[in-house]
Design an enzyme around this catalytic site. Structure first.
Site, short mmCIF file in Angstrom:
data_model
loop_
_atom_site.label_atom_id
_atom_site.label_comp_id
_atom_site.label_asym_id
_atom_site.label_seq_id
_atom_site.Cartn_x
_atom_site.Cartn_y
_atom_site.Cartn_z
N LEU A 54 63.26 -43.76 -13.65
CA LEU A 54 63.30 -44.93 -14.53
C LEU A 54 64.26 -44.53 -15.64
CD1 LEU A 54 59.49 -45.84 -14.74
CD2 LEU A 54 61.24 -46.77 -13.21
N PRO A 55 65.55 -44.81 -15.45
CA PRO A 55 66.62 -44.17 -16.23
C PRO A 55 66.76 -44.64 -17.68
CG PRO A 55 67.54 -45.82 -14.78
CD PRO A 55 66.07 -45.76 -14.48
N CYS A 56 65.83 -44.23 -18.52
CA CYS A 56 65.88 -44.64 -19.92
C CYS A 56 67.06 -44.02 -20.67
CB CYS A 56 64.56 -44.36 -20.62
SG CYS A 56 63.99 -42.69 -20.49
N HIS A 57 67.68 -42.99 -20.11
CA HIS A 57 68.86 -42.41 -20.75
C HIS A 57 70.03 -43.39 -20.73
CE1 HIS A 57 69.53 -41.52 -16.50
NE2 HIS A 57 70.83 -41.40 -16.79
#
Length: 184
Positions: A147-150
């Site tokens: 879940l690519p919050c970056h």
């Protein structure tokens, strides 16, 4: 990844006493860990410097999805493009609210090498004007990269925060070919 969240939620109700397995993956940045409970991924920990070699690992990847994920993480940190959202990983989403599931879906849809603002993610999740709540959820994200919050930045184009440290956010965006002018 989220084609049937009801099945994911049912699967997350596996017996509470089921043992967790901690599986390592090695990168040039150190050792990272994957935590599994039954067939569900419970958490993903980014690599930590100086953590290679012996440690808290309690298993080796089994053939199939676990091994595929370990290989994908090692490839990602070696600078190769990896589409985690295409892997249909069985994430433990038990206990997530409807809002959190909506944000998780919106995060999973942010493509490799692209960024979105907190406001754009809130809108994509169907919760316009909830960008602060989106940021709060992301600060507790147990699945960085998956879940690519970056890939979520401030509307101004500034980097924003990241639970594992801004250096990690900057590093992962750079691995994906994203450069933010003036991002500190």
């Amino acid at each position: 990844m989220f084609t049937n969240s009801v099945d994911s939620l049912k699967a997350s109700l596996a017996p509470a006493g089921e043992a967790r397995r901690v599986l390592p993956y090695e990168t040039r940045y150190g050792r990272g860990l994957l935590v599994w409970r039954g067939c569900l991924l419970v958490a993903h920990h980014l690599p930590q410097p100086g953590s290679s070699g012996g440690g808290a690992a309690s298993g080796h990847p089994s053939a199939g999805l676990e091994s595929e994920l370990v290989g994908a993480l090692e490839a990602y940190f070696a600078g190769r493009r990896v589409e985690f959202e295409a892997m249909a990983l069985p994430l433990d989403l038990g206990g997530y609210s409807r809002f959190e599931l909506d944000v998780a879906r919106a995060l999973a849809a942010v493509p490799y090498g692209e960024t979105r603002s907190y406001a754009q993610v809130a809108d994509a999740a169907g919760h316009a004007r909830a960008q602060r709540a989106v940021g709060s959820f992301m600060s507790r994200n147990s699945f960085p990269l998956i879940l690519p919050c970056h890939r979520v930045i401030k509307s101004s184009g500034a980097l924003g925060n990241f639970s594992s440290g801004r250096h990690w956010k900057k590093r992962m965006l750079a691995l994906e070919g994203v450069s933010l002018a003036g991002a500190a």
